[in-house]
Write an enzyme that holds these catalytic residues in place. Sequence first.
Site, mmCIF file in Angstrom:
data_model
loop_
_atom_site.group_PDB
_atom_site.id
_atom_site.type_symbol
_atom_site.label_atom_id
_atom_site.label_comp_id
_atom_site.label_asym_id
_atom_site.label_seq_id
_atom_site.Cartn_x
_atom_site.Cartn_y
_atom_site.Cartn_z
ATOM 1 N N TRP A 1 -6.262 -5.540 5.773
ATOM 2 C CA TRP A 1 -5.413 -4.337 5.736
ATOM 3 C C TRP A 1 -5.762 -3.389 6.858
ATOM 4 C CZ3 TRP A 1 -1.368 -5.712 3.524
ATOM 5 C CH2 TRP A 1 -1.398 -6.557 2.423
ATOM 6 N N ASP B 1 -7.062 4.672 3.993
ATOM 7 C CA ASP B 1 -6.181 3.887 3.128
ATOM 8 C C ASP B 1 -6.946 3.691 1.818
ATOM 9 O OD1 ASP B 1 -4.766 1.968 1.765
ATOM 10 O OD2 ASP B 1 -4.746 0.495 3.405
ATOM 11 N N LYS C 1 -1.744 -0.408 -7.698
ATOM 12 C CA LYS C 1 -3.030 -0.889 -8.236
ATOM 13 C C LYS C 1 -3.566 0.116 -9.259
ATOM 14 C CE LYS C 1 -3.200 -2.794 -3.741
ATOM 15 N NZ LYS C 1 -2.897 -4.174 -4.017
HETATM 16 N N1 PMP Z 1 -3.831 -1.497 2.005
HETATM 17 C C1 PMP Z 1 -4.549 -2.079 1.021
HETATM 18 C C2 PMP Z 1 -6.003 -1.742 0.882
HETATM 19 C C3 PMP Z 1 -3.935 -2.991 0.169
HETATM 20 O O1 PMP Z 1 -4.651 -3.586 -0.804
HETATM 21 C C4 PMP Z 1 -2.553 -3.284 0.329
HETATM 22 C C5 PMP Z 1 -1.808 -4.222 -0.587
HETATM 23 N N2 PMP Z 1 -2.502 -5.112 -1.295
HETATM 24 C C6 PMP Z 1 -1.870 -2.678 1.373
HETATM 25 C C7 PMP Z 1 -2.530 -1.773 2.174
HETATM 26 C C8 PMP Z 1 -0.411 -2.937 1.608
HETATM 27 O O2 PMP Z 1 0.292 -2.247 0.643
HETATM 28 P P1 PMP Z 1 1.863 -2.307 0.453
HETATM 29 O O3 PMP Z 1 2.181 -3.653 -0.091
HETATM 30 O O4 PMP Z 1 2.100 -1.186 -0.517
HETATM 31 O O5 PMP Z 1 2.498 -2.053 1.773
#
Ligand code: PMP
Length: 358
Positions: A102, A170, A194
């Site tokens: 991520w 994030d 989450k």
């Molecule tokens: N950042 C983290 C730490 C994540 O775990 C995730 C999704 N698992 C994301 C970003 C991406 O999120 P989204 O699907 O809401 O774009």
Amino acid sequence: MSRAHNFSAGPAVLPLSVVEQLSAALPNFQDTGLGLMELSHRSPTFDAVHRSAEERLRRILGIPSDYRVLFLQGGASLQFHMTALNLLSEGESADFIVTGTWAKKGLDEVQRMRSGRAAWDGKDTHYDRLPTSVQTDPQAQYLHYTTNNTIYGTQFKTPPNVGELPLVADMSSDICSRPIDVAAHGLIYAGAQKNLGPSGVTAVILSPWALEKSPGGLTPMLDYTLQVEKRGLFNTPNTFGIYALERVLAWIEEVGGLAHMTQRNQAKAGALYAEIDRSDFWSGHAVRDARSEMNVTFRTPTPDLDTRFVQEADAAGLKGLKGHRSVGGLRASIYNACPPSSVDALVSFMQDFEATHG
Ligand code: PMP
């Protein structure tokens, strides 16, 4: 109807009491005669929900009064773009702590538009650890980090110490799981699916620094300045998602806020890691001092046994335990709403599995 033990990484298990409230709100919300998903986002009824969601998040996290809160769409992934677009002018750069997929996606997005650098990258040890120190570029406008790495199962215990450099975080997979120092951050974002609710809502917390950096005049949907001016109501927000998030935050407050969440999460993660450490049959992915209390990554002695574990667990009502494809092995996501009884069931299943296959 019985609910399975849900260890999915997200969308993830929600408190049953919240799911029941959502279900009751669908046909007729608060005696308005209108269903939850059929209400105008400009109605006083929804406005009260929207304000309550913001107030609860402010109370729970201790968000300073000069910070602004938005509930946007587009997921955390859109924030990879919006942070770069709003916080960096042409020629400016940002530093990233790359603890996995991520963070790397956030860095890629910055590099696509502006300039960005990995101040630390855990690739060589397969993202099993966190940096002990980070050398930032004096030119960087901010340092971006991912508080909890959902895929590899690592979690910062405290924000990285980089002096005056603004932090952009994030927090998608650990927001509201423990107290955080919001004032130490320039900007925080978190997809809801989450710890906060369903997918389709993203909480964004902006400091005065972030708003000053945002130049305004950008594509309206992507413009923090405009979104703040319109309180996130530039267009139709995810009304259902914001209500669900408001109910999840109410649940957090009712059960005792972040002090209670911390205890509950430490107890669940502690029980699971104790089982992993008890026997050589199991091995954890993350090094001990980087272990996440939200996503517990581990494996059996062989990939074949991992596959078998996932199949047998699934048949026994323990769902979502397959590790992310980039790590393999197993992953138990045990966010706030995952009940301690689910972790107890998993530990007991692990003991039976080892007795049979060990
Ligand atoms: N950042 C983290 C730490 C994540 O775990 C995730 C999704 N698992 C994301 C970003 C991406 O999120 P989204 O699907 O809401 O774009």
